[in-house]
Scaffold this active site. Structure first.
Site, mmCIF file in Angstrom:
data_model
loop_
_atom_site.group_PDB
_atom_site.id
_atom_site.type_symbol
_atom_site.label_atom_id
_atom_site.label_comp_id
_atom_site.label_asym_id
_atom_site.label_seq_id
_atom_site.Cartn_x
_atom_site.Cartn_y
_atom_site.Cartn_z
ATOM 1 N N GLY A 13 10.484 -9.724 -7.536
ATOM 2 C CA GLY A 13 9.650 -8.545 -7.111
ATOM 3 C C GLY A 13 8.881 -8.899 -5.494
ATOM 4 N N ARG A 37 14.192 -9.705 -14.830
ATOM 5 C CA ARG A 37 14.754 -8.920 -15.794
ATOM 6 C C ARG A 37 16.404 -9.193 -15.940
ATOM 7 N NH1 ARG A 37 13.184 -3.151 -14.235
ATOM 8 N NH2 ARG A 37 14.574 -2.654 -15.903
ATOM 9 N N THR A 102 -0.979 -4.586 -13.469
ATOM 10 C CA THR A 102 -1.774 -3.458 -13.507
ATOM 11 C C THR A 102 -1.687 -2.533 -14.364
ATOM 12 O OG1 THR A 102 -1.252 -2.364 -11.870
ATOM 13 C CG2 THR A 102 -2.871 -4.013 -11.345
ATOM 14 N N ASN A 128 -6.983 -7.359 -9.791
ATOM 15 C CA ASN A 128 -7.024 -7.962 -8.396
ATOM 16 C C ASN A 128 -7.555 -9.296 -8.299
ATOM 17 O OD1 ASN A 128 -7.798 -8.263 -5.400
ATOM 18 N ND2 ASN A 128 -7.526 -6.130 -5.331
ATOM 19 N N HIS A 158 -3.289 2.802 -1.017
ATOM 20 C CA HIS A 158 -1.918 1.898 -1.343
ATOM 21 C C HIS A 158 -0.485 2.269 -0.881
ATOM 22 C CE1 HIS A 158 -4.743 0.041 -4.100
ATOM 23 N NE2 HIS A 158 -4.094 -1.130 -4.002
ATOM 24 N N LYS A 162 3.577 2.165 -5.059
ATOM 25 C CA LYS A 162 2.691 1.812 -6.217
ATOM 26 C C LYS A 162 2.985 2.743 -7.131
ATOM 27 C CE LYS A 162 -1.926 0.166 -7.238
ATOM 28 N NZ LYS A 162 -1.581 -1.050 -8.097
ATOM 29 N N THR A 169 -8.100 -1.701 -9.440
ATOM 30 C CA THR A 169 -9.090 -2.492 -8.812
ATOM 31 C C THR A 169 -10.193 -1.318 -8.668
ATOM 32 O OG1 THR A 169 -7.753 -3.771 -7.576
ATOM 33 C CG2 THR A 169 -9.908 -3.193 -6.584
#
Ligand code: NAD
Length: 253
Positions: A13, A37, A102, A128, A158, A162, A169
């Site tokens: 990623g 994966r 997250t 973060n 962002h 996302k 954060t």
């Protein structure tokens, strides 16, 4: 001295590749495994090449248990569900964990899995990993306490890939502001998504006739990868427990 053996989970990623680059480029660290994966299109590719570096001889694999078995610490930036398998595997093999993913609270069972692992190995989790944001978190509570009548808002921006909103954060900033106000405060949270913005967070303090804004702008994901590697170096050899970047950076208290 033997190098510290590090496994990287989610290695195919955006963050995973950055972490691979940091691990391969940091003296004293050795890449023990690069994991993703089972249906990753990058499976079998050399981890060095994935990071944009020379080949390092470690292919991207998908066996989490085997990967952590050969590592002293695993750095993870992937997806919350991965932790359901990663936590027990890391705990069973005495492998410390650095968790960067997250939105963990949205997946049932993940917090429990992390808590169980933290009884057996050190687990550092932070939404973060940057030094700047962690310094900012320490500052926000103090400002909120000093300005008890000011209105509080958080704006975060962002990139358009996302998945979670508000960002982890922004939620941590809201917690810091609330703590500064003794546990109770109305806080507006505003999320913008677009383009390739790495991450921007602003805390706004609105008073009569004046306003303070404190902003952190990330311009490169390197800051998160560097923080994660620092957390990995810090975690190995600690007593088992749940830690965050405030502990790693010595900012607590
Ligand atoms: P990404 O989608 O680019 O990468 C995620 C990787 O995880 C992919 O390669 C994917 O194939 C892999 N993955 C998914 N399921 C898996 C599984 N079951 N087993 C192994 N690998 C699996 O996402 P990204 O931008 O790299 O972000 C990943 C996470 O990190 C997100 O939750 C993001 O919010 C978070 N993040 C945290 C910080 C921080 O400082 N803590 C900073 C940036 C991003």
């Amino acid at each position: 001295m033997n190098p510290l053996r590090v496994a990287v989970v989610g290695a195919g990623g955006r963050m995973g590749r950055m972490v691979l680059g940091q691990v391969l480029g940091t003296p004293g660290l050795a890449l023990a495994a690069a994991l993703d994966r089972p249906d990753s299109p990058h499976l079998g590719q050399d981890a060095g090449a994935l990071a944009g570096l020379s080949p390092c001889g470690v292919p991207l694999g998908a066996d989490l248990a085997a990967g952590v078995a050969g590592a002293q610490v695993a750095i993870e930036f992937s997806a919350p569900a991965v932790l359901m398998a990663l936590c027990p595997a890391a705990a069973a093999h005495g492998c410390a964990l650095v968790v960067g993913t997250t939105a963990l609270d949205a997946t049932p069972g993940v917090r429990q899995a992390l808590g169980d692992a933290a009884r057996r190995v050190p687990v550092v989790e932070s939404a973060n990993m940057s030094l700047g944001v962690n310094l900012l978190l320490g500052l926000l509570g103090k400002v909120a306490a000093a300005l008890p009548h000011f209105d509080l808002d958080i704006i975060e921006v962002h990139h358009n890939q996302k998945k979670d909103a508000p960002s982890g954060t922004a939620l941590a900033m809201a917690r810091a502001l609330r703590q500064g106000r003794g546990g109770d405060a109305a806080i507006g949270l505003h999320s913008l998504r677009g383009g390739d913005v790495v991450g921007e967070h602003t805390a706004c303090f609105f008073g009569p006739g004046e306003r303070i804004e404190i902003t952190h702008r990330a311009t490169s994901r390197e800051i998160f990868a560097r923080g994660a590697v620092r957390a990995a170096q810090w975690a190995v050899g600690r007593v088992p427990g749940a830690y965050d970047m405030q502990d790693v950076l010595g900012l607590r208290g």
